[in-house]
Write an enzyme that holds these catalytic residues in place. Structure first.
Site: not given
Length: 233
Positions: A179, A123
Protein backbone atom coordinates in the site's frame (compact mmCIF):
# COMPACT_ATOMS: atom_id res chain seq x y z
CA UNK A 1 -11.44 -2.50 -18.71
CA UNK A 2 -9.25 -2.94 -15.63
CA UNK A 3 -12.28 -4.45 -13.89
CA UNK A 4 -12.76 -6.91 -16.77
CA UNK A 5 -9.10 -7.96 -16.61
CA UNK A 6 -9.24 -8.44 -12.83
CA UNK A 7 -12.39 -10.60 -13.06
CA UNK A 8 -10.97 -12.61 -15.97
CA UNK A 9 -7.70 -13.29 -14.17
CA UNK A 10 -9.52 -14.39 -11.01
CA UNK A 11 -11.67 -16.74 -13.08
CA UNK A 12 -8.54 -18.19 -14.69
CA UNK A 13 -6.92 -18.66 -11.27
CA UNK A 14 -10.00 -20.59 -10.12
CA UNK A 15 -9.75 -22.83 -13.19
CA UNK A 16 -6.02 -23.33 -12.67
CA UNK A 17 -6.63 -24.16 -9.01
CA UNK A 18 -9.30 -26.69 -9.92
CA UNK A 19 -7.37 -28.54 -12.62
CA UNK A 20 -3.72 -28.02 -11.68
CA UNK A 21 -3.75 -27.05 -8.01
CA UNK A 22 -5.56 -28.24 -4.91
CA UNK A 23 -8.96 -26.74 -5.64
CA UNK A 24 -10.73 -23.59 -6.77
CA UNK A 25 -12.01 -22.87 -3.25
CA UNK A 26 -9.80 -24.30 -0.51
CA UNK A 27 -11.05 -24.56 3.09
CA UNK A 28 -8.10 -22.72 4.63
CA UNK A 29 -8.48 -19.59 2.51
CA UNK A 30 -10.30 -16.94 4.58
CA UNK A 31 -10.90 -14.89 1.43
CA UNK A 32 -12.78 -17.71 -0.36
CA UNK A 33 -10.46 -18.59 -3.21
CA UNK A 34 -7.62 -20.80 -4.43
CA UNK A 35 -4.63 -21.80 -2.34
CA UNK A 36 -1.27 -20.05 -2.08
CA UNK A 37 0.20 -22.79 -4.27
CA UNK A 38 -2.19 -21.86 -7.06
CA UNK A 39 -1.43 -18.17 -6.62
CA UNK A 40 2.27 -18.93 -6.93
CA UNK A 41 1.63 -20.82 -10.15
CA UNK A 42 -0.26 -17.78 -11.45
CA UNK A 43 2.58 -15.37 -10.59
CA UNK A 44 2.18 -14.17 -7.00
CA UNK A 45 4.80 -11.87 -5.51
CA UNK A 46 7.50 -14.12 -4.10
CA UNK A 47 10.64 -12.33 -2.95
CA UNK A 48 12.96 -15.33 -3.36
CA UNK A 49 11.83 -15.99 -6.90
CA UNK A 50 12.08 -12.31 -7.81
CA UNK A 51 15.41 -11.55 -6.16
CA UNK A 52 17.29 -14.84 -6.54
CA UNK A 53 15.69 -16.38 -9.62
CA UNK A 54 15.24 -13.04 -11.44
CA UNK A 55 11.54 -13.59 -12.12
CA UNK A 56 10.88 -9.85 -12.36
CA UNK A 57 7.57 -10.41 -14.11
CA UNK A 58 6.27 -11.27 -10.64
CA UNK A 59 6.33 -7.54 -9.90
CA UNK A 60 3.55 -7.09 -12.48
CA UNK A 61 1.38 -10.22 -12.38
CA UNK A 62 0.28 -9.89 -8.71
CA UNK A 63 -1.66 -6.70 -9.43
CA UNK A 64 -4.04 -8.70 -11.63
CA UNK A 65 -4.50 -11.57 -9.16
CA UNK A 66 -6.66 -11.86 -6.04
CA UNK A 67 -6.63 -14.29 -3.16
CA UNK A 68 -10.36 -14.90 -3.13
CA UNK A 69 -13.86 -13.68 -3.86
CA UNK A 70 -13.85 -11.31 -0.88
CA UNK A 71 -10.48 -9.87 -1.88
CA UNK A 72 -11.65 -9.28 -5.44
CA UNK A 73 -14.96 -7.79 -4.30
CA UNK A 74 -13.31 -5.27 -1.99
CA UNK A 75 -10.97 -4.01 -4.71
CA UNK A 76 -13.72 -3.88 -7.33
CA UNK A 77 -15.91 -1.92 -4.91
CA UNK A 78 -13.16 0.70 -4.63
CA UNK A 79 -12.76 0.81 -8.42
CA UNK A 80 -16.51 1.17 -8.90
CA UNK A 81 -16.53 4.18 -6.58
CA UNK A 82 -13.50 5.99 -7.94
CA UNK A 83 -12.36 4.77 -11.33
CA UNK A 84 -14.97 6.56 -13.46
CA UNK A 85 -14.25 10.01 -12.04
CA UNK A 86 -10.49 9.39 -12.07
CA UNK A 87 -10.64 8.21 -15.69
CA UNK A 88 -12.36 11.47 -16.64
CA UNK A 89 -9.63 13.44 -14.86
CA UNK A 90 -6.58 11.48 -15.99
CA UNK A 91 -7.64 9.84 -19.25
CA UNK A 92 -7.96 6.09 -19.91
CA UNK A 93 -4.35 5.41 -20.86
CA UNK A 94 -3.00 7.60 -18.07
CA UNK A 95 -5.21 5.84 -15.53
CA UNK A 96 -3.97 2.44 -16.72
CA UNK A 97 -0.35 3.61 -16.60
CA UNK A 98 -0.70 4.96 -13.04
CA UNK A 99 -2.43 1.73 -12.01
CA UNK A 100 0.38 -0.48 -13.32
CA UNK A 101 3.36 1.73 -12.37
CA UNK A 102 2.19 2.25 -8.80
CA UNK A 103 1.39 -1.45 -8.51
CA UNK A 104 4.95 -2.34 -9.48
CA UNK A 105 6.30 0.12 -6.92
CA UNK A 106 4.05 -1.45 -4.29
CA UNK A 107 5.28 -4.95 -5.05
CA UNK A 108 8.89 -3.80 -4.96
CA UNK A 109 8.50 -2.27 -1.49
CA UNK A 110 6.59 -5.36 -0.37
CA UNK A 111 9.58 -7.49 -1.36
CA UNK A 112 11.79 -5.31 0.84
CA UNK A 113 9.55 -4.87 3.85
CA UNK A 114 7.59 -8.11 3.76
CA UNK A 115 9.93 -10.62 2.07
CA UNK A 116 8.66 -13.77 3.78
CA UNK A 117 5.08 -13.41 2.57
CA UNK A 118 3.72 -14.17 -0.89
CA UNK A 119 1.05 -11.67 -1.90
CA UNK A 120 -1.39 -10.76 -4.66
CA UNK A 121 -3.87 -7.97 -5.22
CA UNK A 122 -4.42 -4.54 -6.71
CA UNK A 123 -4.55 -2.64 -3.41
CA UNK A 124 -1.17 -1.01 -4.05
CA UNK A 125 -2.48 0.20 -7.40
CA UNK A 126 -5.56 1.65 -5.74
CA UNK A 127 -3.42 3.53 -3.25
CA UNK A 128 -1.43 4.76 -6.23
CA UNK A 129 -4.58 6.18 -7.80
CA UNK A 130 -5.28 8.04 -4.56
CA UNK A 131 -1.75 9.41 -4.56
CA UNK A 132 -2.11 10.55 -8.16
CA UNK A 133 -5.45 12.18 -7.29
CA UNK A 134 -3.69 14.24 -4.62
CA UNK A 135 -1.20 15.38 -7.27
CA UNK A 136 -4.12 16.29 -9.57
CA UNK A 137 -5.60 18.44 -6.81
CA UNK A 138 -2.25 20.07 -6.11
CA UNK A 139 -1.57 20.94 -9.76
CA UNK A 140 -5.08 22.22 -10.46
CA UNK A 141 -6.14 23.60 -7.07
CA UNK A 142 -6.65 27.17 -8.31
CA UNK A 143 -8.84 25.99 -11.19
CA UNK A 144 -11.16 23.68 -9.24
CA UNK A 145 -14.14 25.16 -7.35
CA UNK A 146 -13.07 25.53 -3.72
CA UNK A 147 -15.80 23.40 -2.18
CA UNK A 148 -15.31 20.64 -4.75
CA UNK A 149 -11.55 20.58 -4.17
CA UNK A 150 -11.98 20.48 -0.40
CA UNK A 151 -14.56 17.69 -0.59
CA UNK A 152 -12.29 15.65 -2.83
CA UNK A 153 -9.34 16.18 -0.50
CA UNK A 154 -11.42 15.07 2.48
CA UNK A 155 -12.67 12.04 0.54
CA UNK A 156 -9.14 10.91 -0.33
CA UNK A 157 -7.95 11.52 3.23
CA UNK A 158 -10.89 9.49 4.59
CA UNK A 159 -10.12 6.55 2.27
CA UNK A 160 -6.46 6.62 3.25
CA UNK A 161 -7.33 6.74 6.95
CA UNK A 162 -9.85 3.90 6.74
CA UNK A 163 -7.52 1.67 4.77
CA UNK A 164 -4.63 2.44 7.12
CA UNK A 165 -6.77 1.47 10.13
CA UNK A 166 -7.91 -1.72 8.40
CA UNK A 167 -4.33 -2.54 7.49
CA UNK A 168 -3.14 -1.97 11.03
CA UNK A 169 -5.78 -4.26 12.49
CA UNK A 170 -5.32 -7.04 9.90
CA UNK A 171 -1.57 -7.07 9.40
CA UNK A 172 -1.59 -10.80 8.63
CA UNK A 173 -3.98 -10.38 5.70
CA UNK A 174 -3.07 -6.88 4.47
CA UNK A 175 0.25 -6.00 2.84
CA UNK A 176 0.81 -2.50 4.17
CA UNK A 177 4.20 -2.21 2.45
CA UNK A 178 2.49 -2.71 -0.92
CA UNK A 179 0.00 0.00 0.00
CA UNK A 180 2.75 2.44 0.96
CA UNK A 181 4.85 1.67 -2.10
CA UNK A 182 1.84 2.04 -4.38
CA UNK A 183 0.89 5.34 -2.78
CA UNK A 184 4.40 6.74 -3.22
CA UNK A 185 4.56 5.43 -6.78
CA UNK A 186 1.23 7.05 -7.62
CA UNK A 187 2.34 10.41 -6.27
CA UNK A 188 5.60 10.39 -8.21
CA UNK A 189 4.30 9.17 -11.57
CA UNK A 190 1.23 11.36 -11.15
CA UNK A 191 3.31 14.45 -11.91
CA UNK A 192 3.92 13.03 -15.38
CA UNK A 193 0.53 11.52 -16.08
CA UNK A 194 -2.32 13.53 -14.52
CA UNK A 195 -3.92 16.23 -16.60
CA UNK A 196 -3.42 19.94 -16.19
CA UNK A 197 -6.77 21.67 -16.66
CA UNK A 198 -5.15 24.62 -18.42
CA UNK A 199 -1.68 23.53 -19.52
CA UNK A 200 -1.18 26.66 -21.59
CA UNK A 201 -1.35 28.70 -18.37
CA UNK A 202 1.12 26.56 -16.43
CA UNK A 203 4.72 27.63 -17.15
CA UNK A 204 6.13 24.74 -15.07
CA UNK A 205 4.28 21.96 -16.89
CA UNK A 206 7.44 20.58 -18.51
CA UNK A 207 9.20 20.67 -15.15
CA UNK A 208 6.38 18.66 -13.55
CA UNK A 209 6.54 16.06 -16.32
CA UNK A 210 10.30 15.67 -15.91
CA UNK A 211 9.92 15.40 -12.14
CA UNK A 212 7.38 12.62 -12.59
CA UNK A 213 9.48 10.66 -15.07
CA UNK A 214 12.80 11.00 -13.26
CA UNK A 215 11.13 10.51 -9.89
CA UNK A 216 9.53 7.25 -10.99
CA UNK A 217 12.85 5.94 -12.31
CA UNK A 218 14.64 7.05 -9.13
CA UNK A 219 12.03 5.40 -6.89
CA UNK A 220 12.26 2.11 -8.79
CA UNK A 221 16.06 2.24 -8.72
CA UNK A 222 16.05 2.89 -4.97
CA UNK A 223 13.69 -0.03 -4.33
CA UNK A 224 15.70 -2.28 -6.67
CA UNK A 225 19.00 -1.51 -4.94
CA UNK A 226 17.38 -1.93 -1.52
CA UNK A 227 16.00 -5.31 -2.57
CA UNK A 228 19.54 -6.63 -3.10
CA UNK A 229 21.29 -4.81 -0.25
CA UNK A 230 18.88 -5.05 2.70
CA UNK A 231 19.13 -8.51 4.33
CA UNK A 232 15.92 -10.52 4.19
CA UNK A 233 14.10 -10.87 7.49
Amino acid sequence: FITIIEIAMFTISMVVGHFFGDGALVPGNQLAGPSGRTMNLMGAKNTHQIRDLFQYWRLVTPIFLHGGVLHLASNLFFLSQCSYSLELRFGTLQLAAIFVLSGIAGDMLSCIGNPSSDSVGASGCLFGLLGADLVYLYLNWQLIPEKLAQCELCFVAMLLLINTMVGGSNANLVDNYAHLGGFLGGIVCGFSLVKLLRPEQEPRKDFYRRVGLLGTLALWLFFFVALYTIPAK
